[in-house]
Design a protein around this motif. Structure first.
Motif, short mmCIF file in Angstrom:
data_model
loop_
_atom_site.label_atom_id
_atom_site.label_comp_id
_atom_site.label_asym_id
_atom_site.label_seq_id
_atom_site.Cartn_x
_atom_site.Cartn_y
_atom_site.Cartn_z
N GLU A 80 0.75 5.51 -0.05
CA GLU A 80 -0.12 6.68 0.11
C GLU A 80 0.04 7.64 -1.05
O GLU A 80 1.11 7.74 -1.64
CB GLU A 80 0.26 7.41 1.40
N PRO B 247 -9.37 4.33 2.81
CA PRO B 247 -8.62 3.09 2.97
C PRO B 247 -9.12 2.25 4.13
O PRO B 247 -8.78 1.10 4.25
CB PRO B 247 -7.19 3.58 3.22
N THR C 91 0.85 -1.19 0.00
CA THR C 91 0.00 0.00 0.00
C THR C 91 0.88 1.24 0.00
O THR C 91 1.84 1.32 0.77
CB THR C 91 -0.93 0.02 1.22
N ASP D 199 -5.05 6.38 -0.74
CA ASP D 199 -3.99 5.47 -1.17
C ASP D 199 -3.87 5.48 -2.68
O ASP D 199 -4.86 5.39 -3.40
CB ASP D 199 -4.30 4.04 -0.70
N HIS E 116 -3.32 0.23 -3.44
CA HIS E 116 -4.06 -0.35 -2.33
C HIS E 116 -3.92 -1.87 -2.33
O HIS E 116 -4.42 -2.56 -3.19
CB HIS E 116 -5.54 0.04 -2.44
#
Lengths: 528, 328
Positions: free
Chosen positions: A278, A520, A276, A286, A289
């Motif tokens: 950001e 998220p 993941t 995100d 993901h």
């Protein structure tokens, strides 16, 4: 005089020391046609365009240019523009702090092209008039942009459109588009084609430079092929024949564009779990993901998906160029931690970026230094590096990858795109990687070099390297990959085996939408 | 045959001209010739040695600056950093009564610490090197004045007078230390791994990171080294004067940058040699010295220095253009 050609270039010869870039090249463009100009890197296309565009001033070459039968002698780009030759360079260069309309009229803030040559008396810019004119221009050319839009927020495709609009604002008789589709997604390409067709209907001639044959077949009325600085042939639309065009382009026949590979797929080498990342600018969002996939020895895994699906970001994160928020990376079933590219290389991961200019090479240096820089430890004694060890280390790569250059001392800035790419790949291989990430390895390079790079990929795979490849060209991705990981909106939309992969099934996965991307917290993803 | 010889000869001349180091020698020679014409006894050892010995102060700072510029950044703190380091050294001697070696080490350490601060802000906090080093310039200046309370501090207790007055080969020990530093720096830049890394990062940082280099660490080291070189220049000042004063070293950073530019260090980063820099220093200092012994009005001196430096940079760019044309 027959009303045949709007622009003629007659017997253009341009010499650089040691190189004959254009050898009595002729080019003619009819009124209201789309002329394709095609050729390998280093075939002399760019040189010819720079002559038409006035970057190489009149007098620095032999031969003459005729515009509507009259000889012209442009000595700078402004000259060429005034005569009626519009030019859209390959790379977008927009002014990021200005609006669309300001970008378009920056060279003509008095709006002389709109008012005729009536000089504006005030030192102030008439914004109302500018926006009106801009709107008219965009509407007339079917370009879908808002004149007041902030250029920073435009996509690459929209920026390309802006560049075209800017060239059109000078009302050119001939518009030159230099590889306009290199960085566009397929829907953007379609939109671009519409604009070009519309131009043609309105009587503007277009010179369309590209590497991509499909585009030539679909869009152009005629195609001129250059090779080694010479005219090779010109075909009318009805004579189009893919094999013949390719043969003329590269001077030999490629029997097999995508060579067969005989590789034995071995044990799992590399695996990411729930990676993941950001979004760098937007909080609580995100970019990537929970992406998971694995690569085995000798296997080529194709990362598919649309532009912006997060493929490059996954690779950047694995390579330590982007901070990882959560997730694990395993090499040979052992977890590794990567904080920067140094860690990645130390662990045997190597990457070739899609942005050759920015992440590619040190253009001040020659070939050999660019190759060895990625692994000086291998050749240094104590802390010292000798010239001889550089040559010894770089030479095998230079030979194996068949870099076309006079010697290892040649500066990389003088190489063609395909050969620069080979040097970039050589540098990546110099770290003796177990995992190789290739992000658009054939972007913007010619057919012959592409074929060589495919062969190289096969060779690496047969030596047991685990390869992750990104490509936006679906045929290439399908031919080269053993397995497909298709991404959409920062998620893995699905995996496909070679047997079950069809263009349709890949596209179906690539266009999948995921809800709750911005939150998220919610793990579940749903199909549309 | 004759033709060929002729073209060979002009080829050699062109090659000499294209060599960056020799390219810088030309303006130095021109300055010397003009000075000799106006002041016939100029070409004597007295003047020449005086130029050579006098160039080490700015020279040491310039060596550090060239590392930073090669890495693609800029350091505006070298002058004041050197001054602070000199003050610390003088304080260590006069107030804390430390012996010579600890004093010198403290001096170098101060320079390195300021360099580390610069490097940390630029590499790890991502600040612009212009702003960061301008800020540290002020910090150093402020600290130097505060510590010294604005008065000169003597280093009498170190008994360095003999060392400074000694004239090995008619020059000074500091001059030979400077020469040694040039040679060491040249080896560092051209022969070691770090030198390759530094030039690679300066040439194209993104590509270097892609190749697996740790650009942050490489630049950080450059900043620390530049701090040490700045401290050496402050140390030279202190030793030479026998005392340190917070007014020393002002504006030295810009002179160092000019010497780098004249010495063929590309302002875009990634290229240059330490010998070129040394010659750049020599040109700058010769010019300054000649104008002084010719009794040119001080304000006019500045104008002439500016003009001549611009001219030598123009010559340098012309040379590069010629070179580029030959290369294509």
């Amino acid at each position: 005089m027959e009303r045949g050609y709007v622009l003629e270039a007659v017997d253009i010869t341009k010499r650089f020391p040691g190189v004959l870039a254009n050898d009595s090249v002729c080019l003619n463009v009819k009124y209201g046609e789309v002329l394709g100009l095609i050729g390998e890197n280093g075939a002399g296309k760019s040189t010819l365009l720079k002559i038409l565009n006035g970057i190489y001033p009149h007098g620095s070459y032999e031969g003459k240019l005729l515009l509507e039968g009259k000889e012209i002698a442009p000595t700078c780009t402004m000259d060429a523009m005034k005569e009626g030759i519009g030019y859209v360079p390959q790379e977008t260069n927009v002014l990021k702090n200005f609006s669309v309309a300001e970008n378009i009229y920056m060279s003509d803030l008095r709006l002389e092209k709109i008012h005729g040559n009536r000089q504006s008396k005030t030192p102030f810019v008439n914004f109302k008039e500018m926006y009106r004119a801009c709107e008219e221009l965009l509407r007339g050319n079917k370009i879908d942009l808002n004149p007041k839009a902030d250029v920073r927020k435009l996509s690459v495709g929209q920026q390309q459109m802006l560049m075209i609009a800017r060239a059109l604002a000078t009302r050119p008789k001939v518009l030159i588009l230099d590889e306009p589709t290199t960085s566009l997604s397929s829907s953007d390409v379609e939109r671009l084609f519409e604009v070009v067709r519309n131009l043609k209907e309105n009587g503007t001639s277009v010179i369309f430079v590209t590497h991509k044959l499909d585009e030539i077949l679909e869009l152009t009325d005629r195609v001129t092929i250059l090779r080694d600085g010479k005219n090779i042939s010109t075909f009318e639309k009805k004579e189009y024949d893919t094999a013949k065009i390719i043969a003329d382009m590269i001077g030999r026949e490629i029997s097999d564009m995508y060579p067969e590979r005989e590789n034995k797929i071995g044990e799992e080498v590399f695996r990411v779990e729930d990676l993941t990342v950001e979004h760098p600018y937007i909080a609580n969002r995100d970019l990537i993901h929970k992406v998971s996939f694995s690569v085995r020895a000798g296997e080529v895994v194709g990362l598919g998906g649309l532009v912006g699906a997060g493929r490059s970001e996954v690779c950047s994160a694995i390579y330590g160029m982007m901070p990882i928020k959560s997730g694990k990376i395993f090499l040979n079933r052992r977890e590794i931690h990567i904080r920067n590219s140094e860690d990645a290389v130390r662990n045997g991961i190597s990457m070739v970026s899609e942005d050759r200019k920015r992440y590619g090479l040190n253009f001040r240096w020659d070939i050999q230094k660019n190759i060895v820089i990625s692994n000086l430890k291998a050749i240094s004694k104590a802390y010292f590096v000798s010239d001889k060890s550089i040559v010894d280390r770089a030479k095998p790569y230079f030979d194996d990858l068949r870099v076309k250059a006079p010697s290892l001392n040649t500066r990389v800035a003088t190489l063609s795109g395909g050969n620069q790419q080979k040097v970039v790949i050589a540098r990546a291989l110099n770290t003796e990687p177990k995992v190789i990430i290739l992000d658009e390895p054939t972007k913007g390079i010619d057919v012959g070099s592409k074929n060589e790079i495919y062969q190289l990929i096969n060779q690496l795979a047969s030596q047991g390297a685990a390869i992750i490849m990104i490509s936006s060209e679906l045929p290439e991705l399908m031919a080269m990959s053993d397995r497909f990981v298709i991404m959409a909106e920062g998620h893995v939309a699905g995996e496909l085996n070679k047997e079950e992969a069809r263009e349709a099934s890949i596209m179906q996965l690539a266009t999948k939408t995921f809800k709750n991307v911005s939150k998220p917290g919610k793990e579940e993803t749903k199909d549309e | 045959m004759n033709e060929k010889q002729k073209s060979n000869k002009s080829d050699i001349l062109l090659k000499l001209f294209l060599n960056p180091e020799i390219g810088i020698m030309i303006p130095i020679l021109i300055v010397c010739v003009i000075t000799t014409m106006l002041k016939p006894n100029f070409l004597t050892w007295k003047y020449i040695s005086s130029i050579l010995v006098g160039s080490v102060f700015i020279g040491a700072a310039t060596l550090g600056e060239c590392l930073i510029i090669m890495s693609g950044e800029i350091d505006l703190s070298v002058g004041m950093n050197g001054c602070l380091a000199g003050i610390v050294m003088a304080m260590a001697a006069s107030e804390w009564h430390l012996p010579l070696i600890p004093c010198l080490l403290l001096c170098l350490l101060t320079g390195a610490a300021v360099g580390l601060l610069n490097g940390f802000c630029v590499c790890h906090l991502g600040l612009s090197s212009w702003i960061t080093t301008l800020a540290t310039q002020f910090i150093c200046q402020g600290l130097a004045v505060t510590i010294s309370q604005g008065a000169p501090i003597s280093i009498m207790s170190l008994n360095t007078g003999e060392f400074v007055r000694a004239k090995p080969l008619g020059l000074s020990w500091m001059f030979f230390i400077f020469i040694a530093l040039i040679i060491l720096l040249d080896i560092l830049i051209r022969r070691t791994r770090y030198g390759y890394y530094l030039r690679s990062v300066g040439g194209n940082q993104d590509a270097s990171v892609m190749a697996g280099l740790n650009a942050k660490r490489i630049k950080l080291i450059a900043f620390v080294l530049a701090g040490v070189f700045a401290a050496v220049s402050g140390m030279f000042d202190t030793l030479n004067a026998g005392a340190m004063n917070a007014a020393f070293g002002g504006g030295r950073e810009f002179r160092a940058i000019i010497c780098c530019a004249v010495g063929g260090i590309s302002m875009a980063g990634g290229a240059g040699s330490s010998f070129g820099v040394a010659l750049g220093v020599l040109l700058f200092h010769t010019l300054w010295y000649c104008l002084r012994i010719l009794d040119v009005n001080t304000n006019l001196q500045l104008v002439l220095i500016g003009l001549i430096l611009v001219m030598s940079v123009i010559m340098d760019t012309q040379r590069k253009r010629l070179e580029a044309r030959k290369m294509v």
